[in-house]
Design an enzyme around this catalytic site. Structure first.
Site, PDB file in Angstrom:
ATOM      1  N   THR A 177       0.878  -1.190   0.000  1.00  0.00           N
ATOM      2  CA  THR A 177       0.000   0.000   0.000  1.00  0.00           C
ATOM      3  C   THR A 177       0.908   1.231   0.000  1.00  0.00           C
ATOM      4  OG1 THR A 177      -0.210  -0.154   2.420  1.00  0.00           O
ATOM      5  CG2 THR A 177      -1.994  -1.065   1.096  1.00  0.00           C
ATOM      6  N   LYS A 185       3.845  -6.877   4.250  1.00  0.00           N
ATOM      7  CA  LYS A 185       3.626  -5.491   3.873  1.00  0.00           C
ATOM      8  C   LYS A 185       3.243  -4.743   5.146  1.00  0.00           C
ATOM      9  CE  LYS A 185       0.428  -3.349   3.301  1.00  0.00           C
ATOM     10  NZ  LYS A 185      -0.271  -2.349   4.198  1.00  0.00           N
ATOM     11  N   THR A 237       1.787  -8.721  12.177  1.00  0.00           N
ATOM     12  CA  THR A 237       1.946  -7.433  11.519  1.00  0.00           C
ATOM     13  C   THR A 237       0.849  -7.287  10.497  1.00  0.00           C
ATOM     14  OG1 THR A 237       3.370  -5.953  10.313  1.00  0.00           O
ATOM     15  CG2 THR A 237       3.382  -8.243   9.626  1.00  0.00           C
ATOM     16  N   GLU A 268       6.302   4.545   7.101  1.00  0.00           N
ATOM     17  CA  GLU A 268       5.869   5.843   6.593  1.00  0.00           C
ATOM     18  C   GLU A 268       6.670   6.984   7.199  1.00  0.00           C
ATOM     19  OE1 GLU A 268       1.196   4.759   5.631  1.00  0.00           O
ATOM     20  OE2 GLU A 268       1.702   5.867   7.427  1.00  0.00           O
ATOM     21  N   SER A 273      -8.076  10.942   1.270  1.00  0.00           N
ATOM     22  CA  SER A 273      -8.627  11.912   0.328  1.00  0.00           C
ATOM     23  C   SER A 273      -7.780  11.973  -0.925  1.00  0.00           C
ATOM     24  CB  SER A 273      -8.729  13.281   0.991  1.00  0.00           C
ATOM     25  OG  SER A 273      -7.534  13.603   1.667  1.00  0.00           O
TER      26      SER A 273
END
Lengths: 403, 403
Positions: B165, B188, B199, B279, B403
């Site tokens: 992702t 992932k 995870t 991230e 969004s």
């Protein structure tokens, strides 16, 4: 100005709003920036009753250890507060510094005409953890700040400025009771702000006649529902302190309920001001968990959501990503049924019985104030937590604080 | 390549490294970007033993509920995984979608020549929470992905790509045991990454001969020490799933200890890859709490520090602000004595017995890898947690996800 708790609430006055109190704030050179950094609040009596609540962090700053000791007497003549250094993790030397500061204040006040013992002086510090205070600046500053003690409300405002660190505005509130007694307060705190039984630093004063026990009752009830329900970043400071001092100068003896309501009104308003000026804030957020099996469940649930980085970054982006709210509350150690959870953002339902509501992705969160309402649907208890978003400004401010 | 657990560890191969497994990954149109989004892992046997661990989040995605049910048999023929949608908080309809997906996979595999029942097919999903999956895309995709099932290792790599992702790289690892059996895995996960017993998504395969019970033992031991000790943002997903499938195709029966060591080696390496690609990561951080009274205290202490926003932003700024580490560990609900805590950053002491060490503010944290070592000084237990810093990129990525 609003009417609350039997009186009028103002934000233009703070600790010197009640009769019997003086305040002062000066730049003693503790902050390298040269900004105001040393505050003093003096209770001229006739009463000296006081109560305090302190951080639950097991790593407590030296001034917290000192002030806890002082408060066992239920009596305070003065509070000295410095910004520019937390005096935390400074060992035995740091404790001696706090003690020495109280002695210097007592001596300076005695010279000024108000007989004071060090044991009547609480000490509060805020700033970077881990460095000793510059006592060569602080000690002369104490003499100076005593000489600046002003009558009237301006001294309180000077004090409120002197305790600011990353705060951008001073926080003051006062409650003027219809029965001719008053409560005033000032607070600071913008980061490391998840108070546990207290906020960063807060001094509340009243000219009501009240015993130390009554003050303690009022203060614990007030902080439990105000500062304890503010959670900006999940980090509880080593220095959190809230003090309540009563001068009795109004001659009025309120009931315990009246005292509780007035002290709460001031604390609650100060908590609101702390939220609004939190580090990096772009959204003022109220997270309410209702329909919980117990108040404790509601509190833990609301706090878990308020601390969730993914919820907070979504709010920064004005993104109605309600799935993150569900994921956050799902890890809270509380009783819940995933199929009975409903969520609304700013009053618009986004999730009903655990499933997305029509139009959920279109809810407008572009405004500054956001209300997250989570109904667990299994009980009747409800708790609200004040928090903020997680913004670039928060990261920026906190990645360059000590350097 | 490193030597570990009696074999060689590679990152170029994953779930199809062990004999008896095929994999595939395709773009089925679930992701609007048109990127690869549907993966299949097939166990061709002769054995079909399997075990799984799942998220502890009480809000569980539909595919988790389905796969938990499937795993009660201790047997799996295939795992189908999609990115582009979590199928979480989607109600009864979402569960029907997961069930339908398993049925379609079973039917397509049966048509392809491998007799399969829906009860032998685990389903994993990842992506935005709260939306139904586009079944009109997914169902035709299932037929297509079965037709793409490739022999050799390339199918495993295709599968690893299809489950990404916000990951920027696929994560694969394989352990080639000297005794001629193998373990492979893919994973992932880049955000909402504080696995609780698993995870985000991870499939581990082995061609060893092992029962479902032995696999379960090996998997729980491995995840406890690998994924459970990875904490990027304190957020536990609704979809966390780790599956372990054994084909027995090597004909080799390792001891339980050998199996445990090999499965752990693959899981630990995948956890390391997840941390490195989290991230917004700019720092790869290992937080070790040692000298704790219990392993549980060490774990809670390390996790509390790893989740602290002020510690994480300081690390982003390469700022050796050790006071924040003390403040963070001080709020952990564990046994500690503030005067016995010592801290070092990258091996340099910054705090000794609760007081700052000389030169503490000058420690260089400008590199990518940072080790925080906190010695509580009261016991002998030690735990390490992998985490990352809190950066502008984290805020950016997570303020604009849905969004």
């Amino acid at each position: 100005m609003v009417h609350v708790a039997g009186g009028r609430l103002l934000r233009t006055q703070g600790v010197t709003a009640p009769a019997g109190f003086r305040g002062a704030g000066i730049a003693a050179g503790i902050k390298k920036s040269g900004k105001s950094d040393l505050a003093l609040v003096l209770n001229e009596g006739p009463d000296l009753a006081a109560a305090g609540v302190f951080t639950l962090n097991k790593v407590k700053a030296a001034p917290v250890l000192w002030s806890q000791q002082v408060l066992t007497t239920g009596k305070l003549r003065a509070v000295v507060l410095n910004s520019g250094g937390a005096n935390a993790c400074t060992g035995a030397g740091g404790f001696q510094d706090a003690h020495k500061t109280a002695e210097e204040v007592a001596s300076a006040l005695s010279n000024w005409g108000t007989e004071t013992g060090a044991i009547e002086v609480a000490v509060c510090s805020t700033g970077l953890i881990g460095d000793r205070l510059p006592m060569d600046k602080l000690i002369p500053g104490v003499t100076e700040v005593v000489h600046e003690l002003a009558g009237g409300i301006s001294g309180g405002t000077d004090a409120a400025y002197a305790i600011m660190t990353t705060d951008t505005v001073p926080k003051q509130a006062s409650l003027h009771h219809a029965n001719k007694w008053n409560v005033g307060g000032m607070a600071k705190g913008a980061g490391m702000l998840a108070p546990a039984l207290a906020t960063m630093l807060c001094v509340v004063t009243t000219d009501a006649v009240a015993t130390a026990e009554q003050l303690d009752t009022a203060l614990r009830a007030a902080t439990h529902l105000s500062f304890d329900r503010l959670d900006v970043d999940g980090a509880t400071s080593t220095n959190d302190t809230v003090l309540l001092l009563a001068s009795g100068a109004s001659g009025v003896t309120p009931t315990q309920d009246e005292l509780n309501a007035a002290v709460f009104a001031v604390c609650d308003d100060l908590a609101d001001q702390l939220m609004a000026d939190a580090e990096g804030v772009t959204k003022r957020v109220k997270v309410t968990v209702r329909g919980a099996a117990s108040e404790s469940d509601a509190l833990i649930g609301a706090r878990t959501i308020a601390r969730d980085s993914l919820v907070k970054t979504a709010l920064f982006g004005s993104d109605p990503n309600w799935g993150r709210v569900l994921a956050a509350v799902g890890i809270a150690p509380i009783e819940l049924d995933p199929d009975r959870i409903s969520v609304s953002f700013n009053g618009s339902p986004v999730c009903i019985d655990g499933v997305g509501a029509p139009g959920a992705r279109e809810v407008d969160l572009s405004g500054i104030d956001i209300e997250l309402d989570i109904d667990l649907g299994i009980g009747n208890e409800s708790v609200s937590i004040r928090t903020t978003d997680l913004s670039h400004a928060y990261v920026e401010e906190n990645s360059a604080y000590s350097s």
